[in-house]
Design a protein around this motif. Structure first.
Motif, PDB file in Angstrom:
ATOM      1  N   ALA A  71      55.474  55.549  50.874  1.00 31.78           N
ATOM      2  CA  ALA A  71      56.184  56.517  51.709  1.00 31.78           C
ATOM      3  C   ALA A  71      56.011  57.926  51.165  1.00 31.78           C
ATOM      4  CB  ALA A  71      57.659  56.151  51.778  1.00 31.78           C
ATOM      5  N   ALA A  72      56.143  58.091  49.862  1.00 31.70           N
ATOM      6  CA  ALA A  72      55.977  59.415  49.262  1.00 31.70           C
ATOM      7  C   ALA A  72      54.596  59.978  49.560  1.00 31.70           C
ATOM      8  CB  ALA A  72      56.211  59.335  47.750  1.00 31.70           C
ATOM      9  N   ALA A  73      53.566  59.136  49.445  1.00 34.90           N
ATOM     10  CA  ALA A  73      52.206  59.590  49.719  1.00 34.90           C
ATOM     11  C   ALA A  73      52.051  60.002  51.178  1.00 34.90           C
ATOM     12  CB  ALA A  73      51.206  58.486  49.374  1.00 34.90           C
ATOM     13  N   ALA A  74      52.593  59.197  52.084  1.00 37.50           N
ATOM     14  CA  ALA A  74      52.473  59.511  53.510  1.00 37.50           C
ATOM     15  C   ALA A  74      53.217  60.784  53.866  1.00 37.50           C
ATOM     16  CB  ALA A  74      53.007  58.340  54.340  1.00 37.50           C
ATOM     17  N   TYR A  75      54.366  61.009  53.249  1.00 39.31           N
ATOM     18  CA  TYR A  75      55.150  62.197  53.568  1.00 39.31           C
ATOM     19  C   TYR A  75      54.470  63.470  53.066  1.00 39.31           C
ATOM     20  CZ  TYR A  75      58.874  58.858  54.648  1.00 39.31           C
ATOM     21  OH  TYR A  75      59.615  57.836  55.175  1.00 39.31           O
ATOM     22  N   VAL A  76      53.891  63.412  51.868  1.00 39.48           N
ATOM     23  CA  VAL A  76      53.175  64.576  51.347  1.00 39.48           C
ATOM     24  C   VAL A  76      52.011  64.933  52.273  1.00 39.48           C
ATOM     25  CG1 VAL A  76      51.680  65.371  49.483  1.00 39.48           C
ATOM     26  CG2 VAL A  76      53.845  64.258  48.942  1.00 39.48           C
ATOM     27  N   VAL A  77      51.281  63.934  52.721  1.00 35.94           N
ATOM     28  CA  VAL A  77      50.156  64.165  53.623  1.00 35.94           C
ATOM     29  C   VAL A  77      50.638  64.746  54.946  1.00 35.94           C
ATOM     30  CG1 VAL A  77      48.353  63.019  54.970  1.00 35.94           C
ATOM     31  CG2 VAL A  77      48.708  62.395  52.568  1.00 35.94           C
ATOM     32  N   ALA A  78      51.736  64.200  55.484  1.00 32.61           N
ATOM     33  CA  ALA A  78      52.245  64.659  56.784  1.00 32.61           C
ATOM     34  C   ALA A  78      52.735  66.094  56.718  1.00 32.61           C
ATOM     35  CB  ALA A  78      53.374  63.739  57.243  1.00 32.61           C
ATOM     36  N   VAL A  79      53.453  66.459  55.653  1.00 31.27           N
ATOM     37  CA  VAL A  79      53.979  67.819  55.539  1.00 31.27           C
ATOM     38  C   VAL A  79      52.845  68.823  55.386  1.00 31.27           C
ATOM     39  CG1 VAL A  79      55.368  69.358  54.118  1.00 31.27           C
ATOM     40  CG2 VAL A  79      56.208  67.076  54.654  1.00 31.27           C
ATOM     41  N   SER A  80      51.848  68.475  54.588  1.00 27.76           N
ATOM     42  CA  SER A  80      50.720  69.385  54.405  1.00 27.76           C
ATOM     43  C   SER A  80      49.991  69.617  55.724  1.00 27.76           C
ATOM     44  CB  SER A  80      49.753  68.818  53.370  1.00 27.76           C
ATOM     45  OG  SER A  80      48.592  69.619  53.264  1.00 27.76           O
ATOM     46  N   ALA A  81      49.832  68.565  56.514  1.00 26.72           N
ATOM     47  CA  ALA A  81      49.121  68.697  57.782  1.00 26.72           C
ATOM     48  C   ALA A  81      49.913  69.480  58.815  1.00 26.72           C
ATOM     49  CB  ALA A  81      48.777  67.313  58.332  1.00 26.72           C
ATOM     50  N   ALA A  82      51.210  69.672  58.568  1.00 33.68           N
ATOM     51  CA  ALA A  82      52.056  70.370  59.536  1.00 33.68           C
ATOM     52  C   ALA A  82      51.938  71.876  59.459  1.00 33.68           C
ATOM     53  CB  ALA A  82      53.520  69.967  59.334  1.00 33.68           C
ATOM     54  N   VAL A  83      51.238  72.382  58.463  1.00 39.79           N
ATOM     55  CA  VAL A  83      51.048  73.834  58.378  1.00 39.79           C
ATOM     56  C   VAL A  83      50.322  74.323  59.634  1.00 39.79           C
ATOM     57  CG1 VAL A  83      49.842  75.666  57.143  1.00 39.79           C
ATOM     58  CG2 VAL A  83      51.044  73.895  55.875  1.00 39.79           C
ATOM     59  N   GLY A  84      50.848  75.377  60.228  1.00 35.45           N
ATOM     60  CA  GLY A  84      50.238  75.918  61.430  1.00 35.45           C
ATOM     61  C   GLY A  84      50.849  75.403  62.713  1.00 35.45           C
ATOM     62  N   ARG A  85      51.667  74.351  62.624  1.00 30.19           N
ATOM     63  CA  ARG A  85      52.328  73.856  63.825  1.00 30.19           C
ATOM     64  C   ARG A  85      53.559  74.705  64.139  1.00 30.19           C
ATOM     65  NH1 ARG A  85      52.290  67.292  62.659  1.00 30.19           N
ATOM     66  NH2 ARG A  85      50.018  67.058  62.496  1.00 30.19           N
ATOM     67  N   PRO A  86      54.076  74.621  65.355  1.00 34.33           N
ATOM     68  CA  PRO A  86      55.266  75.396  65.710  1.00 34.33           C
ATOM     69  C   PRO A  86      56.437  75.066  64.781  1.00 34.33           C
ATOM     70  CG  PRO A  86      54.232  74.496  67.670  1.00 34.33           C
ATOM     71  CD  PRO A  86      53.518  73.895  66.503  1.00 34.33           C
ATOM     72  N   GLU A  87      57.298  76.054  64.584  1.00 36.11           N
ATOM     73  CA  GLU A  87      58.430  75.909  63.678  1.00 36.11           C
ATOM     74  C   GLU A  87      59.306  74.711  64.046  1.00 36.11           C
ATOM     75  OE1 GLU A  87      61.222  76.359  60.756  1.00 36.11           O
ATOM     76  OE2 GLU A  87      59.249  77.300  60.931  1.00 36.11           O
ATOM     77  N   ALA A  88      59.569  74.533  65.320  1.00 35.41           N
ATOM     78  CA  ALA A  88      60.422  73.413  65.739  1.00 35.41           C
ATOM     79  C   ALA A  88      59.794  72.073  65.381  1.00 35.41           C
ATOM     80  CB  ALA A  88      60.674  73.498  67.241  1.00 35.41           C
TER      81      ALA A  88
END
Length: 235
Positions: A71-88
């Motif tokens: 889970a920790a690995a998946a969350y780190v990957v998901a948060v990093s990929a969220a850069v550039g997405r809308p704030e919401a």
């Protein structure tokens, strides 16, 4: 001439007897095997890496230390990929993976803070190895339990191209890091509690090439490259 005192053996009768004995042995062995399979405890099927999704984020991880690391690995990957997405959208992601009140720290520590100008950037983290302290990785954890996982990650950042022309600025920057993430088992799901800043570590050496002369402090790599570490999402 005297008649012998022994009766003549019927070869066919002896063959039938041997055949019947062999059949009896096979039947008995099959019965024992079936009985053993029936009485043996059934092995639980491993939980898939992303059997459950919430708004595209994998959350279906087992309530075990191994599940916590995945889970920790998946969350780190998901948060990093969220850069550039809308704030919401980014805030919705944090609400899914983090406990109440830890969202801002998670965003900052995982490097998913301010998106690049024009949303034209690439931000990606690849989790290569996961390690959890010396515990039974497959033991069920109680509700509220916390597990700290250490990850070996490769962080990449750069500008997108048009897919046609490669300019002088084309390419990716980044490096290798060891990232510590603490997650808590709440209501059947792992949620991030705390994240430490990534520690830079030496990159893998290219085979046949000289080292670049950079720092060679390999101490942070001891855990994530040990025999107890694993590739995230594997069983």
């Amino acid at each position: 001439m005297r008649e012998t005192g022994y009766k003549t053996t019927d070869g066919r009768r002896g063959g039938v007897t041997v055949f019947l004995l062999l059949v009896a042995v096979v039947v008995a062995g099959t019965a024992v095997f079936v009985a053993g399979r029936a009485s043996a405890p059934e092995r639980a099927a491993p939980v898939g890496y992303s059997d459950r999704l919430v708004r595209g984020v994998p959350v279906g991880f087992a309530g075990t230390p191994r599940g916590a690391g995945d889970a920790a690995a998946a969350y780190v990957v998901a948060v990093s990929a969220a850069v550039g997405r809308p704030e919401a959208e980014r805030q919705g992601l944090i609400d899914i993976i983090a406990v109440d009140g830890s969202g801002p720290a998670v965003v900052e520590m995982m490097g998913a803070g301010t998106p690049p100008a024009g949303n034209a950037g690439i931000s990606q983290t690849v989790a290569a190895r996961v390690w959890v302290a010396d515990v039974d990785l497959n033991a069920q954890v109680p509700a509220g339990a916390e597990v700290t996982a250490r990850l070996l990650v490769c962080a990449l950042i750069g500008s997108m191209t048009d897919g046609v022309v490669a300019g002088p600025e084309t390419g990716l920057a980044g490096g290798w890091y060891v990232q510590s993430v603490t997650v808590r088992w709440i209501q059947g799901r792992w949620r991030v509690v705390a994240v430490q800043r990534p520690v830079p570590v030496p990159p893998p050496d290219q085979r046949g090439a000289r080292r670049d002369g950079g720092p060679r402090d390999t101490q942070p790599l001891l855990d994530v490259l040990s025999a107890r570490s694993w590739v995230p999402g594997t069983v």
